[in-house]
Every structure is written in C-alpha cells, then in structure tokens.
Design a protein around this motif. Structure first.
Motif, PDB file in Angstrom:
ATOM      1  N   UNK A  22       0.828  -1.199   0.000  1.00 28.77           N
ATOM      2  CA  UNK A  22       0.000   0.000   0.000  1.00 28.77           C
ATOM      3  C   UNK A  22       0.866   1.254   0.000  1.00 28.77           C
ATOM      4  N   UNK A  23       0.542   2.197  -0.868  1.00 31.99           N
ATOM      5  CA  UNK A  23       1.249   3.482  -0.979  1.00 31.99           C
ATOM      6  C   UNK A  23       2.704   3.341  -1.407  1.00 31.99           C
ATOM      7  N   UNK A  24       3.077   2.187  -1.897  1.00 31.04           N
ATOM      8  CA  UNK A  24       4.441   1.964  -2.378  1.00 31.04           C
ATOM      9  C   UNK A  24       4.531   2.342  -3.851  1.00 31.04           C
ATOM     10  N   UNK A  25       5.565   3.083  -4.207  1.00 35.43           N
ATOM     11  CA  UNK A  25       5.778   3.457  -5.606  1.00 35.43           C
ATOM     12  C   UNK A  25       6.556   2.337  -6.296  1.00 35.43           C
ATOM     13  N   UNK A  26       6.022   1.869  -7.403  1.00 32.81           N
ATOM     14  CA  UNK A  26       6.620   0.783  -8.178  1.00 32.81           C
ATOM     15  C   UNK A  26       7.009   1.300  -9.568  1.00 32.81           C
ATOM     16  N   UNK A  27       7.823   0.523 -10.243  1.00 29.81           N
ATOM     17  CA  UNK A  27       8.139   0.786 -11.646  1.00 29.81           C
ATOM     18  C   UNK A  27       7.858  -0.469 -12.454  1.00 29.81           C
ATOM     19  N   UNK A  28       7.151  -0.317 -13.556  1.00 31.12           N
ATOM     20  CA  UNK A  28       6.979  -1.435 -14.474  1.00 31.12           C
ATOM     21  C   UNK A  28       8.312  -1.695 -15.176  1.00 31.12           C
ATOM     22  N   UNK A  29       8.610  -2.954 -15.450  1.00 37.07           N
ATOM     23  CA  UNK A  29       9.860  -3.267 -16.140  1.00 37.07           C
ATOM     24  C   UNK A  29       9.926  -2.555 -17.487  1.00 37.07           C
ATOM     25  N   UNK A  30      11.132  -2.184 -17.902  1.00 36.42           N
ATOM     26  CA  UNK A  30      11.309  -1.528 -19.190  1.00 36.42           C
ATOM     27  C   UNK A  30      10.837  -2.413 -20.340  1.00 36.42           C
ATOM     28  N   UNK A  31      11.113  -3.718 -20.219  1.00 35.41           N
ATOM     29  CA  UNK A  31      10.637  -4.657 -21.242  1.00 35.41           C
ATOM     30  C   UNK A  31       9.221  -5.090 -20.860  1.00 35.41           C
ATOM     31  N   UNK A  32       8.286  -4.161 -21.006  1.00 38.75           N
ATOM     32  CA  UNK A  32       6.926  -4.358 -20.505  1.00 38.75           C
ATOM     33  C   UNK A  32       6.265  -5.584 -21.121  1.00 38.75           C
ATOM     34  N   UNK A  33       5.657  -6.402 -20.266  1.00 42.41           N
ATOM     35  CA  UNK A  33       4.955  -7.601 -20.717  1.00 42.41           C
ATOM     36  C   UNK A  33       3.599  -7.226 -21.314  1.00 42.41           C
ATOM     37  N   UNK A  34       3.085  -8.089 -22.168  1.00 42.02           N
ATOM     38  CA  UNK A  34       1.779  -7.848 -22.781  1.00 42.02           C
ATOM     39  C   UNK A  34       0.640  -8.103 -21.807  1.00 42.02           C
ATOM     40  N   UNK A  35       0.798  -9.089 -20.927  1.00 39.17           N
ATOM     41  CA  UNK A  35      -0.315  -9.549 -20.099  1.00 39.17           C
ATOM     42  C   UNK A  35      -0.296  -9.005 -18.676  1.00 39.17           C
ATOM     43  N   UNK A  36       0.877  -8.586 -18.191  1.00 40.77           N
ATOM     44  CA  UNK A  36       0.966  -8.155 -16.791  1.00 40.77           C
ATOM     45  C   UNK A  36       1.902  -6.954 -16.652  1.00 40.77           C
ATOM     46  N   UNK A  37       1.653  -6.177 -15.605  1.00 38.85           N
ATOM     47  CA  UNK A  37       2.599  -5.165 -15.140  1.00 38.85           C
ATOM     48  C   UNK A  37       3.474  -5.842 -14.098  1.00 38.85           C
ATOM     49  N   UNK A  38       4.786  -5.725 -14.228  1.00 38.48           N
ATOM     50  CA  UNK A  38       5.718  -6.375 -13.308  1.00 38.48           C
ATOM     51  C   UNK A  38       6.463  -5.317 -12.495  1.00 38.48           C
ATOM     52  N   UNK A  39       6.295  -5.356 -11.204  1.00 38.42           N
ATOM     53  CA  UNK A  39       6.959  -4.386 -10.336  1.00 38.42           C
ATOM     54  C   UNK A  39       8.433  -4.719 -10.167  1.00 38.42           C
ATOM     55  N   UNK A  40       9.290  -3.776 -10.525  1.00 35.34           N
ATOM     56  CA  UNK A  40      10.735  -3.955 -10.350  1.00 35.34           C
ATOM     57  C   UNK A  40      11.085  -3.974  -8.867  1.00 35.34           C
ATOM     58  N   UNK A  41      10.458  -3.089  -8.099  1.00 31.44           N
ATOM     59  CA  UNK A  41      10.845  -2.903  -6.696  1.00 31.44           C
ATOM     60  C   UNK A  41      10.378  -4.031  -5.786  1.00 31.44           C
ATOM     61  N   UNK A  42       9.293  -4.712  -6.146  1.00 28.12           N
ATOM     62  CA  UNK A  42       8.718  -5.697  -5.229  1.00 28.12           C
ATOM     63  C   UNK A  42       9.683  -6.834  -4.918  1.00 28.12           C
ATOM     64  N   UNK A  43      10.502  -7.242  -5.867  1.00 26.45           N
ATOM     65  CA  UNK A  43      11.422  -8.351  -5.634  1.00 26.45           C
ATOM     66  C   UNK A  43      12.630  -7.940  -4.787  1.00 26.45           C
ATOM     67  N   UNK A  44      12.731  -6.623  -4.555  1.00 22.63           N
ATOM     68  CA  UNK A  44      13.804  -6.140  -3.693  1.00 22.63           C
ATOM     69  C   UNK A  44      13.390  -6.134  -2.225  1.00 22.63           C
ATOM     70  N   UNK A  45      12.086  -6.403  -1.952  1.00 22.48           N
ATOM     71  CA  UNK A  45      11.597  -6.463  -0.581  1.00 22.48           C
ATOM     72  C   UNK A  45      12.078  -7.757   0.084  1.00 22.48           C
ATOM     73  N   UNK A  46      12.184  -7.705   1.410  1.00 20.82           N
ATOM     74  CA  UNK A  46      12.644  -8.869   2.159  1.00 20.82           C
ATOM     75  C   UNK A  46      11.529  -9.892   2.374  1.00 20.82           C
ATOM     76  N   UNK A  47      10.275  -9.435   2.199  1.00 16.06           N
ATOM     77  CA  UNK A  47       9.142 -10.315   2.480  1.00 16.06           C
ATOM     78  C   UNK A  47       9.027 -11.410   1.424  1.00 16.06           C
TER      79      UNK A  47
END
Length: 352
Positions: free
Chosen positions: A252-277
């Motif tokens: 919630x309220x987290x700023x994300x970036x879609x990958x530069x090589x944007x997928x057709x079917x989904x938006x992929x958060x670059x920052x989410x995989x950097x989280x420890x959770x």
C-alpha cells in the motif's frame, strides 16, 4: 509537465482565493482566466484583474488572460499599453480573434503570448514567424468546449501539437473538473470530446501521451482525491486505487516501476522483488486471474518469489502465485497506461 487551473472573475474572491491556495499546495503553477465570457456581467474587470494578479503572486502562480479587442475596452487599455499588464501581475495573454499578425508578433517581445491552437493553421503560423514572433515567448492554447459533441478529436490535438512543436512552441489543453462544473451547461470543459465523461486523471494522462506540454483544469475546482491523483501525475507516477487482501498491506502506498521490457499480459513491479518479504503458498481456488488482479509470486516460484504483478488481461491462475488484491474498477483505465519503465503507486481505495 506543468498544470494549471481556471479562474472566473464572476466567482467570489473568497471562492477563487481558496481554489488558488488549494491548487498551489498541490503543485499547480499557473492560472488561466478569460476577459470576454458572455455570461460574466457586472464585473469590474480592472479591479478584478488586478486582484487576481496580486493574489496569484502570493501563491507563486503565473496568470494568462484570454483577451479580445473588446477586452481592451473593458480594461481601459490601448493595444500598445498591453505590456503594462505585467504591473498588474499578469504574465501573458492568449490572443484570440481581432489582432493582426504584426501586433501579435510585436507583443511577443514584451509579454508571453498564447495563440489559439485549435484554429490557427500553418500558413498563419508562418506569417507570425515572418513578422518576428518569439517562439520562446509563445504558447499554443487549445479551446475548451462547454457544449457536448463539439470538442476536438485526439488525433486532431496530436497533429496540432506536432505542428506547433515543429516551430518550437509549447502547447496547452484543458481537462474537465469533477466537483463543481461551470455553468451555464455544467457538462465539463474539456478540449477533447471523448474526455467529457472520463476522470480528470485519465484525461490528463492521455494529453501527456499526445505530447501536450501544459494541462489546465477548465472547470471551477477538483475533489481532493483528484488533486492527489494529478499531483502524482505531475511527478511522473500513475496513481492506481487498490484493495489489498490481509497480509499484503506492505504494498500500500508503495511506488513501483513497471519493467522496461513491458509484458503484454501483466505489469511487473521492479521494486517488489527487492523487498525482504517472502510469501508462503496460499490456496485461492481460481482457474483464472482476471484483469485487474494483483498477484504476488510465492516461495514456490524460486527466484521470482515476491514479485508483484497486475493482470492487464485475464490469464490462467497458478498455484505458485498468490492473490494479493485487486485494482479498483475506477482505476482500470489508468492501469492500462502503465507502460515500460512507467512508475505507478497503489493507493488505499478508502482515501477521500
């Protein structure tokens, strides 16, 4: 990207000042006002324009005034005296009908000039340039259209923006408001007809995509929620309202970036995989993840674990993927504007 508001001198000073203050606090930088609106009667234009200029300066906002030869009579000014408007706190004027190319070009050496982007053609533009028009002092302002089905098309605006950009001139277009629409029709004041019934944020984002340099709210004001959305857009971030399932509030309220090589079917958060959770597998019992579903890859997905995605289209469900929440219906159109490298923020849908 520069955003502005419209101020109408027939409204009370209190109303207008409150709107200016609220807009300035949310990053708006300029004001548009018109000095030749038929519905505005019994207005002391000299007094009101001076008040507007002084008040705008308090909020560090520029003022562009729409004028015609009749407006000069209301202001008690000769054409040669127009540069003195800067003493009133007016930064520039949008010159509509009734002025010659020579006059407009001359004035661009003394004031910021707004041309009518919706009506001027390239031949007239070349004539202005030949007369000495200063492109760095000139902007091309589109009209707004109170009457339904009279606004211009997206293609027309895009082409006209391109025309003025070839001559080094920035452009401006209007979006409608959403709290108090201006009379007498109260049906919105957009430039593009198809923007009349969409959210101001979506209209603004589409104007940005069409290379519009400045965006102005044509109506009287905006809801606080909309001001927040536009503030995010000013910062280059697409605001998306979402409902999160329990345990996924971290996004919630987290700023994300879609990958530069944007997928057709989904938006992929670059920052989410950097989280420890990391998330354990959760049963969802779904066969399909519908458009707008927010998912997070669980620990079974190996190196992709923790990646947040938003479904742009319906896709097959996967046991290696948890359902984290859903984009609200109101934000689905904005969601589709999150292209490669574009930032987005997931906001609590209960924010007012």
């Amino acid at each position: 990207m520069c955003y502005g508001i419209s101020i109408y001198l027939s409204e009370s000073d209190t109303f207008n000042k409150n709107w200016m203050e609220k807009a300035a606090k949310n990053g708006f930088q300029y004001i548009f006002t018109s000095l030749h609106i038929p519905e505005e009667k019994n207005v002391d234009y000299v007094k009101q324009v001076k008040w507007l200029g002084k008040t705008a300066q308090e909020f560090h906002m520029e003022v562009m005034a729409d004028v015609s030869p009749a407006s000069l009579e209301r202001l008690g000014l000769l054409f040669s005296e127009l540069p003195s408007l800067t003493d009133w706190g007016i930064s520039g004027i949008r010159m509509d009908y009734g002025f010659t190319a020579k006059q407009i070009a001359w004035l661009s050496h003394h004031l910021k000039i707004g041309l009518n982007a919706s009506t001027i053609d390239e031949e007239e533009l070349k004539k202005l340039m030949d007369e000495g028009l200063q492109p760095n002092q000139t902007e091309a302002w589109h009209n707004f259209y109170p009457k339904p089905f009279t606004g211009i098309s997206k293609q027309s605006l895009y082409e006209r923006n391109a025309l003025f950009h070839r001559y080094g001139i920035k452009t401006m277009a209007f979006i409608q408001g959403d709290e108090q629409l201006r009379g007498p029709l109260q049906l919105g004041l957009p430039t593009i007809e198809n923007h009349r019934h969409v959210s101001p944020a979506l209209a603004a984002l589409e104007l940005q995509e069409m290379n519009t340099d400045k965006i102005c709210v044509g109506d009287l004001n905006l809801m606080n929620k909309t001001l927040q959305e536009l503030k995010y857009l000013m910062e280059g971030t697409v605001p998306l309202y979402a409902d999160f399932n329990k345990g996924y509030e971290i996004f919630n309220n987290m700023v994300h970036s879609n990958r530069m090589d944007a997928a057709e079917y989904v938006i992929r958060s670059v920052e989410s995989r950097q989280q420890l959770s990391h998330f354990q597998q959760e049963a969802h019992g779904l066969e399909v993840f519908n458009e707008g579903t927010i998912t997070v890859e669980n620990e079974l997905y190996g190196r992709y674990a923790g990646e947040l995605q938003i479904c742009l289209k319906d896709i097959p469900a996967d046991t290696k993927t948890n359902v984290a929440g859903r984009i609200k219906e109101e934000s689905l159109s904005l969601m589709k504007k999150v292209g490669g490298g574009k930032r987005f923020v997931l906001l609590n849908s209960n924010v007012k």
